[in-house]
Design a protein around this motif. Structure first.
Motif, PDB file in Angstrom:
ATOM      1  N   UNK A  29      -2.053  -3.197  18.504  1.00 15.36           N
ATOM      2  CA  UNK A  29      -1.586  -2.352  17.148  1.00 15.36           C
ATOM      3  C   UNK A  29      -0.215  -2.852  16.966  1.00 15.36           C
ATOM      4  N   UNK A  30      -0.189  -3.044  15.599  1.00 13.52           N
ATOM      5  CA  UNK A  30       1.227  -3.320  14.988  1.00 13.52           C
ATOM      6  C   UNK A  30       1.714  -2.394  14.278  1.00 13.52           C
ATOM      7  N   UNK A  31       3.042  -1.962  14.342  1.00 15.32           N
ATOM      8  CA  UNK A  31       3.933  -0.915  13.564  1.00 15.32           C
ATOM      9  C   UNK A  31       4.867  -1.715  12.584  1.00 15.32           C
ATOM     10  N   UNK A  32       4.840  -1.381  11.318  1.00 18.11           N
ATOM     11  CA  UNK A  32       5.302  -1.939  10.301  1.00 18.11           C
ATOM     12  C   UNK A  32       6.463  -0.942   9.667  1.00 18.11           C
ATOM     13  N   UNK A  33       7.742  -1.612   9.618  1.00 19.04           N
ATOM     14  CA  UNK A  33       8.720  -0.798   9.176  1.00 19.04           C
ATOM     15  C   UNK A  33       9.595  -1.473   7.917  1.00 19.04           C
ATOM     16  N   UNK A  34       9.633  -0.879   6.708  1.00 17.85           N
ATOM     17  CA  UNK A  34      10.377  -1.541   5.574  1.00 17.85           C
ATOM     18  C   UNK A  34      11.680  -0.966   5.600  1.00 17.85           C
ATOM     19  N   UNK A  35      12.712  -1.878   5.670  1.00 19.88           N
ATOM     20  CA  UNK A  35      14.110  -1.419   5.633  1.00 19.88           C
ATOM     21  C   UNK A  35      14.599  -1.495   4.191  1.00 19.88           C
ATOM     22  N   UNK A  36      15.656  -0.801   4.113  1.00 21.67           N
ATOM     23  CA  UNK A  36      16.247  -0.293   2.617  1.00 21.67           C
ATOM     24  C   UNK A  36      16.377  -1.882   1.656  1.00 21.67           C
ATOM     25  N   UNK A  37      16.734  -2.746   2.580  1.00 20.55           N
ATOM     26  CA  UNK A  37      17.319  -4.009   1.725  1.00 20.55           C
ATOM     27  C   UNK A  37      15.843  -5.035   1.643  1.00 20.55           C
ATOM     28  N   UNK A  38      14.739  -4.372   1.981  1.00 19.53           N
ATOM     29  CA  UNK A  38      13.253  -5.536   1.875  1.00 19.53           C
ATOM     30  C   UNK A  38      13.007  -5.995   3.082  1.00 19.53           C
ATOM     31  N   UNK A  39      13.608  -6.055   3.818  1.00 15.81           N
ATOM     32  CA  UNK A  39      13.332  -6.933   5.279  1.00 15.81           C
ATOM     33  C   UNK A  39      12.304  -6.003   5.911  1.00 15.81           C
TER      34      UNK A  39
END
Length: 73
Positions: A29-39
């Motif tokens: 399983x992969x956990x995806x996190x979007x940071x405020x700067x688009x990273x």
């Protein structure tokens, strides 16, 4: 730098060198996190919190009931 493409269905393939680096197997399983700067940060989920059950032992004579743990009592 390794690249992959997003398909029309929103799918992508994790490149082989990245799969090898994280020792990914089918079902990983992969956990995806979007940071405020688009990273984007993608993390391989290697353990469940349930895997840690029983890791800590209660000190002798220091048992606490579930009711005593309830903060809304």
């Amino acid at each position: 730098m390794t690249e992959s493409t997003i398909t029309a269905k929103g799918q992508t393939t994790v490149p082989a060198d990245i799969r090898a680096l994280i020792d990914a197997q089918p079902g990983t399983r992969l956990v995806w996190s979007a940071m405020p700067d688009g990273t984007l940060i993608v993390r391989a989920k290697s353990q469940s919190v349930l895997d840690m059950a029983g890791m800590l032992k209660a000190p002798k004579g220091k048992r606490v009931s579930t009711e005593d743990m309830n903060p809304w009592r």
